[in-house]
Motif scaffolding. Sequence first.
Motif, short mmCIF file in Angstrom:
data_model
loop_
_atom_site.label_atom_id
_atom_site.label_comp_id
_atom_site.label_asym_id
_atom_site.label_seq_id
_atom_site.Cartn_x
_atom_site.Cartn_y
_atom_site.Cartn_z
N VAL A 58 0.85 -1.19 0.00
CA VAL A 58 0.00 0.00 0.00
C VAL A 58 0.89 1.24 0.00
O VAL A 58 1.88 1.30 0.72
CB VAL A 58 -0.90 0.06 1.27
CG1 VAL A 58 -1.68 1.36 1.30
CG2 VAL A 58 -1.85 -1.10 1.30
N PHE A 59 0.52 2.23 -0.82
CA PHE A 59 1.13 3.57 -0.74
C PHE A 59 0.11 4.49 -0.07
O PHE A 59 -1.07 4.50 -0.46
CB PHE A 59 1.47 4.12 -2.12
CG PHE A 59 2.69 3.49 -2.76
CD1 PHE A 59 3.50 2.61 -2.05
CD2 PHE A 59 3.03 3.79 -4.07
CE1 PHE A 59 4.62 2.04 -2.63
CE2 PHE A 59 4.14 3.22 -4.67
CZ PHE A 59 4.94 2.34 -3.94
N VAL A 126 1.77 -3.26 -5.76
CA VAL A 126 0.96 -2.29 -5.00
C VAL A 126 -0.51 -2.54 -5.30
O VAL A 126 -0.94 -2.45 -6.45
CB VAL A 126 1.36 -0.83 -5.35
CG1 VAL A 126 0.38 0.16 -4.69
CG2 VAL A 126 2.78 -0.54 -4.90
N LEU A 127 -1.28 -2.84 -4.26
CA LEU A 127 -2.71 -3.11 -4.43
C LEU A 127 -3.51 -1.80 -4.40
O LEU A 127 -4.41 -1.60 -5.21
CB LEU A 127 -3.20 -4.02 -3.29
CG LEU A 127 -4.71 -4.29 -3.25
CD1 LEU A 127 -5.13 -5.15 -4.43
CD2 LEU A 127 -5.10 -4.96 -1.93
N THR A 128 -3.15 -0.92 -3.47
CA THR A 128 -3.97 0.27 -3.20
C THR A 128 -3.09 1.49 -2.96
O THR A 128 -2.02 1.38 -2.36
CB THR A 128 -4.84 0.04 -1.94
OG1 THR A 128 -5.61 -1.16 -2.12
CG2 THR A 128 -5.77 1.19 -1.67
N CYS A 153 -2.29 7.19 -12.68
CA CYS A 153 -2.29 5.97 -11.85
C CYS A 153 -2.80 4.78 -12.68
O CYS A 153 -3.89 4.83 -13.26
CB CYS A 153 -3.19 6.19 -10.64
SG CYS A 153 -3.15 4.80 -9.49
N PRO A 154 -2.04 3.68 -12.72
CA PRO A 154 -2.49 2.50 -13.49
C PRO A 154 -3.86 2.03 -13.04
O PRO A 154 -4.17 2.04 -11.83
CB PRO A 154 -1.40 1.46 -13.17
CG PRO A 154 -0.20 2.25 -12.79
CD PRO A 154 -0.72 3.47 -12.10
N SER A 155 -4.68 1.59 -13.98
CA SER A 155 -6.07 1.24 -13.67
C SER A 155 -6.18 0.04 -12.73
O SER A 155 -7.19 -0.14 -12.06
CB SER A 155 -6.85 0.97 -14.95
OG SER A 155 -6.28 -0.11 -15.66
N GLU A 156 -5.10 -0.80 -12.67
CA GLU A 156 -5.18 -1.98 -11.80
C GLU A 156 -4.94 -1.64 -10.33
O GLU A 156 -5.14 -2.48 -9.44
CB GLU A 156 -4.19 -3.07 -12.24
CG GLU A 156 -2.72 -2.71 -12.11
CD GLU A 156 -2.17 -2.09 -13.39
OE1 GLU A 156 -0.93 -2.08 -13.55
OE2 GLU A 156 -2.97 -1.64 -14.23
N ILE A 157 -4.48 -0.41 -10.03
CA ILE A 157 -4.27 -0.01 -8.63
C ILE A 157 -5.55 0.63 -8.10
O ILE A 157 -6.11 1.54 -8.70
CB ILE A 157 -3.08 0.97 -8.50
CG1 ILE A 157 -1.77 0.25 -8.85
CG2 ILE A 157 -3.00 1.55 -7.09
CD1 ILE A 157 -0.53 1.13 -8.76
N GLN A 158 -5.99 0.14 -6.95
CA GLN A 158 -7.20 0.65 -6.31
C GLN A 158 -6.90 2.00 -5.67
O GLN A 158 -5.89 2.16 -4.99
CB GLN A 158 -7.61 -0.37 -5.25
CG GLN A 158 -8.95 -0.14 -4.58
CD GLN A 158 -9.20 -1.24 -3.55
OE1 GLN A 158 -8.33 -1.56 -2.75
NE2 GLN A 158 -10.39 -1.84 -3.59
N ILE A 159 -7.77 3.00 -5.89
CA ILE A 159 -7.59 4.33 -5.30
C ILE A 159 -8.57 4.50 -4.14
O ILE A 159 -9.75 4.21 -4.27
CB ILE A 159 -7.82 5.44 -6.34
CG1 ILE A 159 -6.67 5.48 -7.36
CG2 ILE A 159 -7.95 6.81 -5.67
CD1 ILE A 159 -6.84 6.52 -8.45
N VAL A 160 -8.03 4.99 -2.99
CA VAL A 160 -8.89 5.39 -1.87
C VAL A 160 -8.67 6.88 -1.66
O VAL A 160 -7.62 7.30 -1.18
CB VAL A 160 -8.53 4.60 -0.58
CG1 VAL A 160 -9.40 5.08 0.58
CG2 VAL A 160 -8.72 3.11 -0.80
N GLY A 161 -9.65 7.70 -2.04
CA GLY A 161 -9.55 9.15 -1.88
C GLY A 161 -10.29 9.58 -0.63
O GLY A 161 -11.49 9.34 -0.49
#
Length: 957
Positions: A58-59, A126-128, A153-161
């Motif tokens: 995770v980042f 990196v998952l998220t 951001c690559p589409s396979e990485i989940q974004i939490v805003g």
Amino acid sequence: MQVDLNQVFPFQLDQFQKQAIAALDADRSVVVCAPTGSGKTVIGEYAIHRALAMGQRVFYTTPLKALSNQKFRDFGETFGEKQVGLITGDIIINAQATIVVMTTEIFRNMLYETPIGQVGTSLENVLTVVLDECHYISDRGRGTVWEESIIYCPSEIQIVGLSATIGNPEIFTAWINKTRQAAHEDHPNSKEHRCELVDSDHRPVPLEFLYSNKKGLYPLLDQGGSKMNSRLRSRTNAPQGKRKKRQREDCPSLFAIVRQLRQKDLLPAIYIIFSRRGCDRSVTQLNDITLVSPEEAKLLEATLLHFFLDNQGKLQEKLLNQCDDTPEFKALVLDFIAKNPFSTEKLVDYLQENLPLREQLWQYLAQQSKFARPEQVEPLLRGIAAHHAGILPAWKELVEKLFEMGLVKLVFATATLAAGINMPARTTVISALSKRTDEGHRMLTPSEFLQMAGRAGRRGMDKVGYVVTVETPFEGAKEASRLALSSAEPLRSWFTPSYGMVLNLLQKHSLEESKELLSRSFAEYQVQQQLSPEQEAIAELTTEIARLDIDLAAFDERQFERYSKLKERLKEEERLLGILREQAELENRKLLAPLLDQLPLGSILHLKGKNLRVKEAVPAVLVEQTEEQQFLCLGTDKRWYLIKETDVVALNEGLFPADQLAQIPLPIDQNLTLGKNGKIDAEAFPLVAAIADYLLPLTEAPEVEAQKQRFAAVQAKFAASPLSQQDKPGKLLKRHQRRKDLRKELNRRQTLYRQHANKRSYYWQDFLNLIEVLQEFRALDGYTPTVLGRTAATIRGENELWLALCLLSGQLDHLAPEHLAAAICAIISEPPRGDSWTDYPQPNAVLEVLGIRKKDQGHNPVSLWELRRQLYQVQKHCGVTMPVWLESKFIGLVEQWALGVEWTELCENTSLDEGDIVRMLRRTVDVLWQIPQIPEIKPVLMRTAKEAIAKMKRFPV
């Protein structure tokens, strides 16, 4: 692998938290909009637990270094130090960790996949990515970074805003989905995470708004919370003609407000004031108020003792040397340093019983340590503190810690505290509803008001959080209730291409691909939805411009342009005259210092210096010389001056007659201090007037005289211009400038409308303008970055091209480490306030490199001053407005810090606040740290940069 929610969060989750967690478990991205302090961090933490359970990384990104540091510490405690890494510009810790906390700029740079993003880790596994405080997309200076992060951001990485409450969350989420879909289409084989919005107005600790006036503390809103409290309407509802304007004495004083807070049990409180000086002044005003109990006072004292003395060997030794006359106290201090059982309690009890010694101790510790000033320590022991950017970071962290412990009861803070730092209070006091900005005075926006108000209410401790608004001469209950009832305004885009963006995109993408990426910006998305309002705005602008054209019809536009240019030139010539005079005065001081002891009484001196800060030197007669190497002088302004030799900048050839000198009555009744003192007795005024008869014209240095003539010539042209003949040229100029701004805005809106009507990229012309500048300086060969271009692409800064030109110019290659640090500071610092100063002279070696002073001999490549002029001209020609800084005022201060000057001495020799000095030195270190990371830089400059960092990186930097 499923995460056990009951084990991870042993408390009842709110509905919006459950909804967001469910979205993550369904493999969706999520935007969470909720009030400040409502528990959004829980969702970020769940994303971490989920990634760990799945064996992925995770980042976690934040907008501020301080917030990144705080999250790094928090996650280290929660997940274990080995699991957590940190990347913030000049700090890289455990970059390959499972959880990496970083500033958002670092994440954006990684997405470029060019050398600027090489920070010891990658996006592999990196998952998220958690984008904390993502409402920063509305930040004018930095919002572009959040947009780029989402676009690239690559589409396979989940974004939490995670965002504070905003007015258009649906539009923001829809834009993210559109952008992510476009990224997925670029790489069809990759996974796509659709984005879900979780929008909540739930606040675990509800807010109650109060209004403070001279009569007391009242509810701001009615019982239903939907309109203003009718009891506060009397003044607001008076007829316009009979409405009495509030005076300062009609409004509650600081003492009255603090008394109200104590009576209603509303402490601890954060008291927001929009100026640093206002915060410091408020702390000083409460000099007789103690807000802590005796038990809390003891705990405060113990915490402060550990803060000052733990792991501070030199300070411990100094303190023990001071204790020889008090053996009992010395024994207690030795016990405390040795960390013996109950030693802290014994030392605190002893100090409470020996108040004079206690006062001496805190005064001594504050003076001898680098952590704090004496005027900060004493109020803190009474539970009162200030918190703003002018204070040392270490002291601010202590204040935050003590506030969280409940030991500091009242913190006077600027609005910057509202951004991210975890410091909840029972009450927030907002001292004013308007603030001064670069564009002038304006009311707070609803989002700014809500962000500050959201600090109130501590989860698990308070049933209600209180927000106190204060009556002022300018704002009353009507304005306060309007803000309290307003909704947050929509997010808006400030998407702005930069040299770094252009160069990094062109390293990996074609021109057409770059254009496609830019068309995905949030700005572009918003504008596509705003074509109809644009038409209305164009009509309004056209009407206002026509009205101004009629008002200014008597004047040719060229007259305005000539007047403005002459005014700017006059200002620049005056600035250069000031610099040359300062340099000449410095030389004069050195020459005069050894002669002053031999001067006869009656000599006429010209005074200006450390003890006498004036714009023009004061002519004064030498009346008496004291035994302390001080001189008593009588000025032509009828005042007495007590000065040192360093305050004399010139010696006049005139001599005041001895017989008249003998008649001057000495100031025996005055308590003289260094600098300007009181006036001479009135009966002696004729003697003062006679000084002018013996004043002879000063012979100025040739370069000063030449500059004076240039200044006078421009001044004459300025006075002769047609606009100068008008009664109020400034007012006319403002109206002309308003017309220009409106025309510019009209042109921008018309262009914008045409572009979007044709579905052309909104920022494409800005991008092309930057390319034109880069090609002019050969940073691009066609559309391929050259050595200069690759260097600029690797730099983080406001104007990456300017920094790259400086670094590759050859001018910095042979500077000593301390001079390299000073030069770097000059090329990244914007002009300081006009009244700021430092006593440290500007080093010649740096002035020569900057081009402010010409080199005496030898090969001199193009100076940085000339480079700056060239870049500024090309930028202007191409329609680019990037700043090109070259500010030499504080280069002497940076040099002295690098040479090892002690922190306390450095602070005494400048008007800058400690926090500003730290920030200036840290920014300098940040650029120095980047130099060895740039492959194209010469090895000699890399080595010097590393040596400079070693010299600069000491506490508190």
